[in-house]
Design an enzyme around this catalytic site. Structure first.
Site, PDB file in Angstrom:
ATOM      1  N   LYS A  34       0.709  -0.961  -0.047  1.00 21.20           N
ATOM      2  CA  LYS A  34       0.135  -0.057   0.520  1.00 21.20           C
ATOM      3  C   LYS A  34       0.937   1.182  -0.196  1.00 21.20           C
ATOM      4  CE  LYS A  34      -0.310  -0.174   4.936  1.00 21.20           C
ATOM      5  NZ  LYS A  34      -1.336  -0.049   5.672  1.00 21.20           N
ATOM      6  N   ARG A 132     -11.074  -0.135  14.052  1.00 23.02           N
ATOM      7  CA  ARG A 132     -10.600   1.064  12.766  1.00 23.02           C
ATOM      8  C   ARG A 132     -11.307   0.328  11.488  1.00 23.02           C
ATOM      9  NH1 ARG A 132      -4.663   1.515  10.767  1.00 23.02           N
ATOM     10  NH2 ARG A 132      -4.978  -0.627   9.216  1.00 23.02           N
ATOM     11  N   HIS A 164      -6.876  -7.245  12.387  1.00 26.39           N
ATOM     12  CA  HIS A 164      -5.647  -6.027  12.004  1.00 26.39           C
ATOM     13  C   HIS A 164      -5.305  -5.976  13.140  1.00 26.39           C
ATOM     14  CE1 HIS A 164      -1.983  -3.913  10.796  1.00 26.39           C
ATOM     15  NE2 HIS A 164      -2.456  -2.986  10.624  1.00 26.39           N
ATOM     16  N   ARG A 220       0.690 -11.020   6.583  1.00 29.29           N
ATOM     17  CA  ARG A 220       0.855  -9.326   6.375  1.00 29.29           C
ATOM     18  C   ARG A 220       2.240  -8.710   6.395  1.00 29.29           C
ATOM     19  NH1 ARG A 220      -4.221  -9.586   8.003  1.00 29.29           N
ATOM     20  NH2 ARG A 220      -4.301  -7.570   9.678  1.00 29.29           N
ATOM     21  N   TYR A 265      17.635  30.065   9.192  1.00 28.42           N
ATOM     22  CA  TYR A 265      16.998  31.323   9.753  1.00 28.42           C
ATOM     23  C   TYR A 265      16.612  31.003  10.761  1.00 28.42           C
ATOM     24  CZ  TYR A 265      14.800  31.317   4.980  1.00 28.42           C
ATOM     25  OH  TYR A 265      15.289  31.799   3.248  1.00 28.42           O
ATOM     26  N   CYS A 312      15.768  24.900   5.863  1.00 31.65           N
ATOM     27  CA  CYS A 312      14.494  25.316   4.920  1.00 31.65           C
ATOM     28  C   CYS A 312      13.769  24.984   3.370  1.00 31.65           C
ATOM     29  CB  CYS A 312      15.786  26.811   4.434  1.00 31.65           C
ATOM     30  SG  CYS A 312      16.976  27.234   5.031  1.00 31.65           S
ATOM     31  N   ASP A 314      15.199  24.855   0.677  1.00 33.95           N
ATOM     32  CA  ASP A 314      15.577  23.975  -0.471  1.00 33.95           C
ATOM     33  C   ASP A 314      16.950  23.654  -0.187  1.00 33.95           C
ATOM     34  OD1 ASP A 314      15.932  26.864  -1.114  1.00 33.95           O
ATOM     35  OD2 ASP A 314      15.128  27.056  -2.559  1.00 33.95           O
TER      36      ASP A 314
HETATM   37  C1  LIG Z   1      -0.304  -1.956   6.560  1.00 33.95           C
HETATM   38  C2  LIG Z   1      -0.715  -3.052   7.008  1.00 33.95           C
HETATM   39  C3  LIG Z   1      -0.159  -3.980   7.178  1.00 33.95           C
HETATM   40  C4  LIG Z   1       1.808  -4.141   7.700  1.00 33.95           C
HETATM   41  O1  LIG Z   1       1.394  -3.541   8.641  1.00 33.95           O
HETATM   42  P1  LIG Z   1       3.575  -3.372   8.970  1.00 33.95           P
HETATM   43  O2  LIG Z   1       3.005  -3.445  10.490  1.00 33.95           O
HETATM   44  O3  LIG Z   1       3.952  -2.569   8.093  1.00 33.95           O
HETATM   45  O4  LIG Z   1       3.704  -4.871   8.714  1.00 33.95           O
HETATM   46  C5  LIG Z   1      -1.070  -5.075   7.855  1.00 33.95           C
HETATM   47  N1  LIG Z   1      -2.794  -4.858   7.867  1.00 33.95           N
HETATM   48  C6  LIG Z   1      -3.214  -4.366   7.707  1.00 33.95           C
HETATM   49  C7  LIG Z   1      -4.464  -3.832   7.584  1.00 33.95           C
HETATM   50  C8  LIG Z   1      -2.537  -2.739   7.172  1.00 33.95           C
HETATM   51  O5  LIG Z   1      -3.148  -2.071   6.634  1.00 33.95           O
END
Ligand SMILES: *Cc1c(COP(=O)(O)O)cnc(C)c1O
Length: 369
Positions: A34, A132, A164, A220, A265, A312, A314
């Site tokens: 992603k 979430r 998750h 994942r 600055y 700054c 750039d």
């Molecule tokens: C981003 C994400 C992951 C991966 O998480 P990491 O901490 O980068 O390994 C896995 N599952 C879901 C749903 C995510 O949003």
């Protein structure tokens, strides 16, 4: 050289996926690509992950799933982040696996599948405690009512159930086991309905590396495939991962100044002795965090220098010390094997390395991708 040169070692991504596959011996790997592969480049990173044996690629946005298909990727892809007007038709035609967090989304997928005359593959997302994405556990039954009916009609196949974790990067945190318990409850509910799940998945990178008991059928990992350890390796070996991104710029001017000379600055830095200043041609317009002033380090000719004073738009300045070999034209490593890590930058500016690579990655020289 442009202001910032962001390079990605794709062979490192391939090796990292191999390492993670070794860690998750009983489970397949879904490489999470992603957000343009955390700034590393969606298509190239996806290809590299496939070479390392990623059976799945995971993306948040439907557009990323479709971009992977357009690039020729034919493996399993899951997408999970969309509202009611997501491109469900294109996704089903592109044979992408779809997450569903509500009965409405299941209904939309089923209706489109009916139109198209094909069965869509659905992964039910359960909120086991992250707060979430995902259907709340107490509403899982009503989602599964809709899903089971659609499956009985041949419109969808519920192939997956997933969740998750909120605290995976804090091994031992009690919410991890609480969420695992909730996930097992959700799986049991699916089993009672005789849903024959192909993949149950919960583990992100940290969980993949620290909780083999929670790998289920599929892990994942995201951050780890880019070589950034999500938790410290107790053996001090970064779990065998290799950092894939490097970020470089150039010294464009070296000059001598007396002690007591204000720098940049607001004069947040004042030279403590007669010294040489090096001017680096990259600033916040190029993605260098403004908060890195007086905090983050860079490396030139193998030596570390803290950014002197404010970053700054750039450019920024480093204090090279009274005696220096550094010359205009020298390479400055902001992040790389020969310099600081994204994790060090994150610590210096009080963020996480995920944000550091996403930020610099957004500046990636697209021609090099
Ligand atoms: C981003 C994400 C992951 C991966 O998480 P990491 O901490 O980068 O390994 C896995 N599952 C879901 C749903 C995510 O949003």
């Amino acid at each position: 050289m442009s202001a910032l040169e962001v390079m990605v070692d794709y062979a490192a991504i391939t090796r990292n996926v191999e390492v993670l596959r070794g860690r998750a011996s009983a489970a397949d790997v879904m490489a999470v690509v992603k957000a343009d592969a955390y700034g590393h480049g969606l298509v190239e990173s996806g290809r590299a992950a496939r070479s390392g044996g990623a059976a799945w690629l995971g993306v948040a946005q439907p557009s990323e799933a479709l971009a992977l298909r357009a690039s020729g990727d034919t493996g399993r892809i899951l997408t999970w982040l969309y509202g009611p007007d997501f491109p469900v038709r294109e996704l089903i035609i592109a044979d992408v696996d779809l997450s569903a967090s509500s009965p409405e989304v299941v209904g939309a997928i089923a209706a489109t599948a009916r139109d198209l005359g094909v069965a869509a593959r659905v992964h039910v997302c359960v909120d086991t405690g992250l707060g979430r994405e995902g259907v709340p556990l107490r509403e899982l039954e009503s989602l599964l009512d809709v899903a089971s009916a659609a499956q009985a009609e041949g419109l969808i196949t519920v192939v997956g159930m997933w969740s998750h974790l909120a605290w995976a990067d804090a091994p031992g945190h009690p919410t991890i086991d609480d969420q695992a318990t909730n996930f097992r409850t959700a799986l049991a509910i699916a089993q009672e309905r005789s849903l024959d799940l192909e993949v149950r998945h919960l583990a992100n990178s940290a969980c993949t590396l620290t909780r083999p008991d929670l790998h289920f059928d599929l892990v994942r990992p995201g951050i780890a495939i880019y070589g950034l350890p999500p938790v410290p390796d107790p053996d001090g070996r970064d779990f065998g991962l290799t950092r894939a991104m490097s970020v470089r710029s150039e010294v464009i001017l070296v000059k001598d100044v007396p002690a007591g000379h204000g720098v940049s600055y607001g004069h947040d830095y004042v030279t403590p002795y007669p010294t040489s200043l090096g001017l680096v041609s990259a600033g916040y317009a190029d993605g260098v965090f403004r908060s890195a002033g007086n905090r983050a380090e860079v490396s030139i000719r193998g030596r570390r220098y803290r950014i002197a004073g404010r970053v700054c738009m750039d450019q920024f300045v480093v204090d090279l010390g009274p005696v220096t070999e550094v010359r205009a034209g020298d390479t400055v490593t902001l992040i790389g094997p020969d310099g600081p890590t994204a994790t060090e930058w994150a610590r210096a500016i009080e963020t996480i390395d995920y944000e550091v690579v996403c930020r610099f990655g957004a500046l990636r020289d697209k021609e090099r991708a």
